[in-house]
Design an enzyme around this catalytic site. Structure first.
Site, PDB file in Angstrom:
ATOM      1  N   GLU A 368       3.384   6.427  -1.407  1.00  0.00           N
ATOM      2  CA  GLU A 368       3.460   6.729  -2.848  1.00  0.00           C
ATOM      3  C   GLU A 368       4.885   6.589  -3.384  1.00  0.00           C
ATOM      4  O   GLU A 368       5.366   7.415  -4.146  1.00  0.00           O
ATOM      5  CB  GLU A 368       2.846   8.100  -3.165  1.00  0.00           C
ATOM      6  CG  GLU A 368       1.354   8.078  -2.854  1.00  0.00           C
ATOM      7  CD  GLU A 368       0.542   9.173  -3.504  1.00  0.00           C
ATOM      8  OE1 GLU A 368       0.855   9.569  -4.624  1.00  0.00           O
ATOM      9  OE2 GLU A 368      -0.433   9.625  -2.864  1.00  0.00           O
ATOM     10  N   SER A 371      11.574   6.297  -0.437  1.00  0.00           N
ATOM     11  CA  SER A 371      12.760   7.032  -0.906  1.00  0.00           C
ATOM     12  C   SER A 371      13.650   6.127  -1.760  1.00  0.00           C
ATOM     13  O   SER A 371      14.247   6.567  -2.747  1.00  0.00           O
ATOM     14  CB  SER A 371      13.561   7.560   0.292  1.00  0.00           C
ATOM     15  OG  SER A 371      12.867   8.620   0.903  1.00  0.00           O
TER      16      SER A 371
HETATM   17  C1  LIG Z   1      -0.649   5.843   6.149  1.00  0.00           C
HETATM   18  C2  LIG Z   1      -0.488   5.152   4.831  1.00  0.00           C
HETATM   19  C3  LIG Z   1      -1.359   5.435   3.786  1.00  0.00           C
HETATM   20  C4  LIG Z   1      -1.246   4.749   2.580  1.00  0.00           C
HETATM   21  N1  LIG Z   1      -2.168   4.968   1.576  1.00  0.00           N
HETATM   22  C5  LIG Z   1      -2.184   4.144   0.484  1.00  0.00           C
HETATM   23  C6  LIG Z   1      -3.246   4.210  -0.474  1.00  0.00           C
HETATM   24  O1  LIG Z   1      -4.155   5.034  -0.379  1.00  0.00           O
HETATM   25  N2  LIG Z   1      -3.240   3.324  -1.505  1.00  0.00           N
HETATM   26  C7  LIG Z   1      -2.258   2.391  -1.666  1.00  0.00           C
HETATM   27  O2  LIG Z   1      -2.329   1.605  -2.610  1.00  0.00           O
HETATM   28  N3  LIG Z   1      -1.219   2.307  -0.774  1.00  0.00           N
HETATM   29  C8  LIG Z   1      -1.174   3.152   0.298  1.00  0.00           C
HETATM   30  N4  LIG Z   1      -0.144   3.061   1.215  1.00  0.00           N
HETATM   31  C9  LIG Z   1       0.899   2.078   1.014  1.00  0.00           C
HETATM   32  C10 LIG Z   1       2.269   2.665   0.677  1.00  0.00           C
HETATM   33  O3  LIG Z   1       2.247   3.212  -0.627  1.00  0.00           O
HETATM   34  C11 LIG Z   1       3.293   1.541   0.845  1.00  0.00           C
HETATM   35  O4  LIG Z   1       3.414   1.310   2.227  1.00  0.00           O
HETATM   36  C12 LIG Z   1       4.622   1.875   0.248  1.00  0.00           C
HETATM   37  O5  LIG Z   1       4.530   1.911  -1.159  1.00  0.00           O
HETATM   38  C13 LIG Z   1       5.710   0.856   0.639  1.00  0.00           C
HETATM   39  O6  LIG Z   1       5.276  -0.446   0.440  1.00  0.00           O
HETATM   40  P1  LIG Z   1       5.433  -1.520   1.621  1.00  0.00           P
HETATM   41  O7  LIG Z   1       4.846  -0.922   2.841  1.00  0.00           O
HETATM   42  O8  LIG Z   1       4.868  -2.818   1.153  1.00  0.00           O
HETATM   43  O9  LIG Z   1       6.977  -1.659   1.845  1.00  0.00           O
HETATM   44  P2  LIG Z   1       7.945  -2.687   1.077  1.00  0.00           P
HETATM   45  O10 LIG Z   1       7.725  -2.602  -0.376  1.00  0.00           O
HETATM   46  O11 LIG Z   1       7.832  -4.026   1.713  1.00  0.00           O
HETATM   47  O12 LIG Z   1       9.357  -2.062   1.403  1.00  0.00           O
HETATM   48  C14 LIG Z   1      10.039  -2.269   2.645  1.00  0.00           C
HETATM   49  C15 LIG Z   1      11.411  -1.594   2.542  1.00  0.00           C
HETATM   50  O13 LIG Z   1      12.179  -2.222   1.502  1.00  0.00           O
HETATM   51  C16 LIG Z   1      12.609  -1.244   0.566  1.00  0.00           C
HETATM   52  N5  LIG Z   1      12.668  -1.826  -0.773  1.00  0.00           N
HETATM   53  C17 LIG Z   1      11.714  -2.546  -1.403  1.00  0.00           C
HETATM   54  N6  LIG Z   1      12.124  -2.890  -2.638  1.00  0.00           N
HETATM   55  C18 LIG Z   1      13.361  -2.360  -2.794  1.00  0.00           C
HETATM   56  C19 LIG Z   1      14.317  -2.355  -3.843  1.00  0.00           C
HETATM   57  N7  LIG Z   1      14.072  -2.943  -5.017  1.00  0.00           N
HETATM   58  N8  LIG Z   1      15.495  -1.722  -3.638  1.00  0.00           N
HETATM   59  C20 LIG Z   1      15.757  -1.097  -2.470  1.00  0.00           C
HETATM   60  N9  LIG Z   1      14.881  -1.056  -1.425  1.00  0.00           N
HETATM   61  C21 LIG Z   1      13.711  -1.681  -1.595  1.00  0.00           C
HETATM   62  C22 LIG Z   1      11.572  -0.134   0.660  1.00  0.00           C
HETATM   63  O14 LIG Z   1      12.076   1.081   0.149  1.00  0.00           O
HETATM   64  C23 LIG Z   1      11.311  -0.115   2.153  1.00  0.00           C
HETATM   65  O15 LIG Z   1      12.307   0.621   2.787  1.00  0.00           O
HETATM   66  C24 LIG Z   1      -0.215   3.784   2.405  1.00  0.00           C
HETATM   67  C25 LIG Z   1       0.688   3.522   3.454  1.00  0.00           C
HETATM   68  C26 LIG Z   1       0.542   4.170   4.655  1.00  0.00           C
HETATM   69  C27 LIG Z   1       1.474   3.797   5.776  1.00  0.00           C
END
Ligand SMILES: Cc1cc2nc3c(=O)[nH]c(=O)nc-3n(C[C@H](O)[C@H](O)[C@H](O)COP(=O)(O)OP(=O)(O)OC[C@H]3O[C@@H](n4cnc5c(N)ncnc54)[C@H](O)[C@@H]3O)c2cc1C
Length: 384
Positions: A368, A371
């Site tokens: 959600e 950080s």
């Molecule tokens: C157990 C679990 C349950 C979940 N449940 C749901 C759910 O019910 N519904 C749903 O839709 N999603 C769900 N998620 C997804 C979750 O919300 C995402 O994993 C999360 O938002 C991060 O997205 P990502 O994994 O694509 O990481 P990415 O967006 O690829 O990020 C990778 C890294 O890059 C950093 N980063 C990215 N952009 C920037 C920026 N502009 N500046 C600085 N740093 C940046 C991020 O902070 C992170 O450290 C779930 C995830 C998990 C693991």
């Protein structure tokens, strides 16, 4: 606005009821479910009977007539003992039912909310895709209008509550068109479980939250009625930003619970465990850790209750929700690390709750809104 952090008699009663349930029902059983990566249907059924899934919804839809503060209280008390059951409730309410309650038609509310409020049916929210989580505007899933139906193609990943036996629907975000400048028009659409072409993957093997349900979803020419659109076409982006703003308060409450659970377990252990002829809690090094852990949990509680109170009173709460989510998730990780340290080798054994808390804490800094995303939001609110 001054914040009265004391709970009303009703909320205090709710807190004590959920505390007792977590202690008497969840604590003795959850380790087994966690170890076997099983969804705890019997516990979830009991949570439904208690009305927890309907806490923030009006009675006319089968809810308890409470608000986000009530939901947060319940989440904190559950997470003090276990985060899998807490995230199951959080995702079902904040992500599953809230979009329908806030943006759905009267017909959609009447069809889905009563069963969601009893926990008979769980809803999920499918936003994240394999190529885009933080960058939610990069949605690739499409929904094309064909007569009276939407035809959906694409995939979602990491979706909580999406594949249980009692999952009734997933609200997915999809591109339904383009603006004049070429940017996507994103909309939210309800896809009932079992719709042909909608495939739910096997549960992920996760580091933590092992008794909660998380799956990958794929959509291949999935047809749903046009009436399954949630809210206005093209407003999906704004809608899920609102849903996530609120959800951050819920995650902050959950993280506070985990942080407090680490204090509870560590205080108990520090009194029981002897080393060098006396309880380890007699050492100031351990006492200072416990004091810092309690300070963090307490401050975290004030932060999420402040954000919830603003939401409940119709005041701006975006920045406070991000502050609470950022702070509480990071201190949950800190408290879990220290709790494990205080438990020594036993803290690394799955039979001890702190081991589960350590594994469950890390995701709080990611789900959600990571950080980094919270810091971006706070900086934006500061006008930077
Ligand atoms: C157990 C679990 C349950 C979940 N449940 C749901 C759910 O019910 N519904 C749903 O839709 N999603 C769900 N998620 C997804 C979750 O919300 C995402 O994993 C999360 O938002 C991060 O997205 P990502 O994994 O694509 O990481 P990415 O967006 O690829 O990020 C990778 C890294 O890059 C950093 N980063 C990215 N952009 C920037 C920026 N502009 N500046 C600085 N740093 C940046 C991020 O902070 C992170 O450290 C779930 C995830 C998990 C693991």
């Amino acid at each position: 606005m001054s914040l009265d952090h004391r709970l009303s008699p009703e909320l205090d009663e709710l807190r004590r009821t959920v505390e007792a349930f977590a202690h008497d029902v969840v604590a003795p059983k959850i380790g087994e479910f966690y170890e076997h990566h099983e969804f705890p249907y019997e516990i979830v059924r009991e949570m439904g009977r208690m009305g927890l899934f309907g806490l923030p919804f009006p009675e006319e839809y089968g809810g308890m007539g409470g608000d986000y503060l009530a939901l947060g209280i319940a989440l904190e008390e559950l997470a003090r003992v276990d985060s899998s059951v807490a995230i199951t409730l959080e995702a079902a309410v904040s992500l599953g039912a809230m979009p329908i309650y806030h943006f759905g038609t009267e017909e959609q509310k009447r069809e889905w909310l009563p069963r969601m409020c009893t926990g008979e049916v769980l809803g999920a929210f499918g936003l994240t895709e394999p190529d885009g989580g933080s960058d939610a505007g990069a949605t690739r899933t499409t929904a094309v209008r064909d007569g009276d139906t939407w035809v959906i193609n694409g995939s979602k990943c990491f979706i909580t509550n999406s594949g249980t036996d009692i999952t009734g629907l997933v609200t997915v975000t999809a591109v339904t068109g383009r603006k004049d400048d070429g940017s996507p028009l994103i909309s939210s659409i309800i896809v009932p479980s079992g719709t042909p072409g909608f495939t739910v993957g096997a549960p992920y093997s996760k580091v933590g939250w092992n008794a909660s349900d998380t799956r990958e979803l794929s959509f291949s020419d999935v047809r749903v009625p046009v009436g399954n659109l949630v809210g206005t076409e093209g407003r999906g982006y704004a809608q899920f930003l609102r849903i996530l703003d609120e959800g951050r308060i819920a995650i902050a409450a959950l993280a506070t619970g985990l942080a407090q659970g680490c204090v509870d377990e560590s205080v108990r252990y520090a009194k029981e465990r002897h080393a060098f002829g006396r309880p380890i809690g007699h050492n100031q090094a351990i006492q200072f850790k416990l004091a810092d852990m309690e300070m963090r949990a307490h401050t975290s509680r004030l932060a999420w209750r402040d954000a919830a109170s603003r939401l409940v009173h119709g005041e701006p709460f975006k920045k406070e929700a991000a502050l609470a989510k950022l702070y509480s998730s990071e201190i949950a990780v800190d408290n879990a690390r220290e709790a494990t340290q205080i438990h020594g080798g036993y803290g690394f054994m799955n039979e001890y709750p702190v081991a589960r808390m350590w594994r469950d804490s890390k995701i709080l800094e990611i789900g959600e809104g990571t950080s980094e995303v919270q810091r971006l939001l706070i900086a934006r609110e500061l006008g930077v």
